[in-house]
Motif scaffolding. Structure first.
Motif, PDB file in Angstrom:
ATOM      1  N   ILE A 146       8.967  -5.986   5.540  1.00 29.96           N
ATOM      2  CA  ILE A 146       7.744  -6.769   5.697  1.00 29.96           C
ATOM      3  C   ILE A 146       7.439  -7.531   4.421  1.00 29.96           C
ATOM      4  N   TYR A 147       7.628  -6.862   3.278  1.00 22.12           N
ATOM      5  CA  TYR A 147       7.371  -7.533   2.004  1.00 22.12           C
ATOM      6  C   TYR A 147       8.258  -8.758   1.861  1.00 22.12           C
ATOM      7  N   MET A 148       9.542  -8.621   2.181  1.00 23.55           N
ATOM      8  CA  MET A 148      10.465  -9.743   1.996  1.00 23.55           C
ATOM      9  C   MET A 148      10.058 -10.930   2.865  1.00 23.55           C
ATOM     10  N   ILE A 194       0.842  -1.208   0.000  1.00 29.03           N
ATOM     11  CA  ILE A 194       0.000   0.000   0.000  1.00 29.03           C
ATOM     12  C   ILE A 194       0.875   1.256   0.000  1.00 29.03           C
ATOM     13  N   GLY A 195       1.969   1.214   0.791  1.00 30.58           N
ATOM     14  CA  GLY A 195       2.859   2.377   0.847  1.00 30.58           C
ATOM     15  C   GLY A 195       3.399   2.734  -0.527  1.00 30.58           C
ATOM     16  N   ILE A 222       2.400   1.685   6.807  1.00 29.99           N
ATOM     17  CA  ILE A 222       1.466   2.487   6.003  1.00 29.99           C
ATOM     18  C   ILE A 222       1.251   3.836   6.673  1.00 29.99           C
ATOM     19  N   PHE A 223       1.061   3.796   8.018  1.00 28.69           N
ATOM     20  CA  PHE A 223       0.815   5.033   8.758  1.00 28.69           C
ATOM     21  C   PHE A 223       1.982   5.999   8.587  1.00 28.69           C
ATOM     22  N   ALA A 250       3.490   6.077  -5.423  1.00 29.69           N
ATOM     23  CA  ALA A 250       3.458   6.158  -6.877  1.00 29.69           C
ATOM     24  C   ALA A 250       2.164   6.772  -7.385  1.00 29.69           C
ATOM     25  N   GLY A 251       1.068   6.544  -6.676  1.00 30.62           N
ATOM     26  CA  GLY A 251      -0.218   7.052  -7.141  1.00 30.62           C
ATOM     27  C   GLY A 251      -0.746   6.297  -8.345  1.00 30.62           C
TER      28      GLY A 251
END
Lengths: 353, 178
Positions: free
Chosen positions: A211-213, A174-175, A339-340, A180-181
């Motif tokens: 976190i993704y990894m 999400i970040g 995300i925050f 990127a939009g």
């Protein structure tokens, strides 16, 4: 259907074929690299007899898989048993068409421009997530249809694990979407080409990358999250009853998934095909720029694949309750936190992103 | 070309939908339902609504049906044997309701063809990510927020129901074992 449409369709088919062949070759050599690197980590040589330095080993393995006896368990649910490996492999291969392997390459002395992406569309990132989530069925149905306790437990574990870690995986992306939009992967890579090709999103969203990894390793059922195929508890997990080419398809799907998440990590966090200073040296668009960028992309992906193998040679396995606790109680809150943080930074300094 | 794909995916959707009802094995029904969702996603792509198609696959095929298949696998539901339906009066009622549904669909089809309104353009931006996002967070903000609160309540409710046994260990667990 006029001739122009026919030519377009034929070109798309050719592009998809080329992409699949390249991916399968890289995957075949990842398997070899894994065995050799693991060998060196464990102080032995690994397969080095077939061809120079063992380079033909993948083809020997393939031949072996084709020639082996194909055993189908008597009490299995036939149709689903045959369907499961097909779903797993298809879902793994289908995401290959959206990745930008490189920028557009102009061929010298002609005015042909070859885009190194098979298809470019508005929701490429969602497409990848959707297809990956369908891949779970391959494993679940394999576990169920084999009519074997170990297979069923392996399939249940695998699907529980993949559902749990899909949350962390999705939230960590999400970040990137905020930065990127857009959901278009080619556009996301373009946005990272500032700062002489070094404006990678990992610098803006580092927690999300970690976190993704972790979530990606769990999604692909690799060490240290390879509970679904823990030999000491479950024999071989969901593919206990699969042999010959059907087993090879599961094997293939696992390595293609590894390759997919590595490419997604490269595309979203490490700038995709952006090589630092390549644009300043070669100019854009030029043939050399395209070539260097594509090689840069491949090298970044190979780095991630090496990381996978390295982890497999280093880390022990989790216990199942640890795995679930980690996914839900640590990874998920941290993904929300990332995300925050990223959203707050974008809100406070909208001009620097 | 478009007509060909429409017929292909439409036939796939209808075929899978029939299989959902006709199959006796619950797992086969679930797999057929996944097929329905995926063919519907393909139809959404043809309607130039890629975002809705992607969400259809992620939410329905990727999340909800995974849970359904998961539960079927966990409970190990056996194949239902063929028996005479107990609620016999439901059969004519179902046929009548299906007739009403088909009549409604036919009415809509006919009235659409008779109406003089021409679509403004062949490609709309209804299904694109940007238009959906801006509509959700401006025009439809209140329904969106209410839906999220509703979902949150559902999650909390499910948690409460699931934890009841753990909160009262003695009596409830013995009840649960049978």
């Amino acid at each position: 259907m006029d001739s122009q449409t026919a030519i377009d369709i034929a070109l798309k088919f050719a592009a998809i074929t080329v992409a699949f062949v390249v991916v399968l070759l890289v995957v075949a050599y990842t398997v070899l690299a894994e065995r050799r690197v693991l060998g060196f980590i464990q102080g032995r040589l690994g397969p080095n007899r077939v061809g120079p330095g063992g380079m033909l080993q993948p083809f020997a393995d393939l031949l072996k898989f084709i020639l082996k006896e194909d055993i189908v368990p008597d009490k299995s649910t036939r149709f689903v048993y045959f369907l499961a490996p097909v779903i797993a492999t298809m879902a793994a291969l289908m995401t290959m068409i959206v990745y930008p392997f490189g920028p557009e390459i102009p061929i010298p002395f002609t005015d042909i421009v070859i885009p190194l992406t098979v298809a470019r569309f508005d929701v490429a990132l969602l497409y990848v997530l959707g297809i990956t989530s369908v891949g779970v069925y391959g494993i679940m149905l394999a576990g169920w249809s084999s009519n074997n306790k170990y297979s069923l437990m392996g399939g249940l574990r695998a699907s529980a694990q993949m559902i749990s870690y899909e949350l962390g995986l999705g939230l960590s992306l999400i970040g990137i979407i905020l930065l990127a939009g857009t959901l278009d992967l080619a556009r996301i890579v373009e946005l990272q080409s500032g700062w002489h090709g070094f404006r990678w999103f990992i610098f803006f969203h580092p927690l999300g990358f970690v976190i993704y990894m972790i979530a990606a390793i769990a999604e692909t059922n690799r060490v240290p999250f390879d509970l679904p195929e823990a030999e000491t508890e479950l024999v071989a997990g969901f593919h206990t009853e699969y042999s010959a080419m059907k087993f090879a398809l599961f094997f293939l799907a696992e390595y293609i998934n590894m390759f997919t998440v590595s490419m997604l990590a490269t595309t979203l966090f490490l700038g995709g095909w952006n090589v630092p200073f390549a644009e300043d040296i070669f100019g854009r668009p030029s043939f050399m720029f395209g070539l260097v960028s594509a090689i840069g992309f491949l090298l970044k992906v190979i780095f991630f694949l090496f990381l996978y193998i390295w982890l497999r040679g280093t880390l022990p396995r989790f216990r199942f309750d640890q795995l679930m606790n980690f996914g839900w109680k640590i990874l998920l809150p941290f993904a929300l936190l990332s995300i925050f943080i990223t959203a707050t930074l974008i809100f406070l300094f909208p001009n620097s992103f | 070309m478009l007509v060909f794909f429409f017929i292909l995916f439409g036939a796939m959707a209808i075929g899978c939908a029939l299989a959902v009802v006709a199959q006796r094995n619950p797992l086969y029904s679930a797999i057929s339902l996944i097929g329905v969702f995926i063919s519907l996603a393909c139809l959404y792509v043809m309607l130039a609504a890629p975002f809705i198609a992607a969400v259809q696959v992620i939410v329905y095929a990727g999340a909800i049906m995974v849970l359904v298949v998961f539960v079927i696998m966990l409970l190990n539901v056996e194949e239902e044997e063929r028996r005479r339906p107990r609620l016999r009066f439901l059969v004519p009622a179902a046929i009548a309701l299906a007739g009403v549904l088909i009549a409604e669909a036919a009415f809509i089809l006919v009235s659409v063809q008779e109406s003089r309104v021409v679509p403004t353009s062949s490609t709309s931006d209804v299904g694109l990510t940007q238009s959906i996002g801006s509509a959700l967070f401006t025009q439809y903000l209140l329904p969106f927020e209410i839906t999220s609160i509703l979902l949150l309540m559902a999650i909390v409710g499910a948690m409460t129901l699931a934890r009841r046994g753990a909160l009262l260990p003695g009596r409830d667990q013995s009840k649960r074992s049978d």
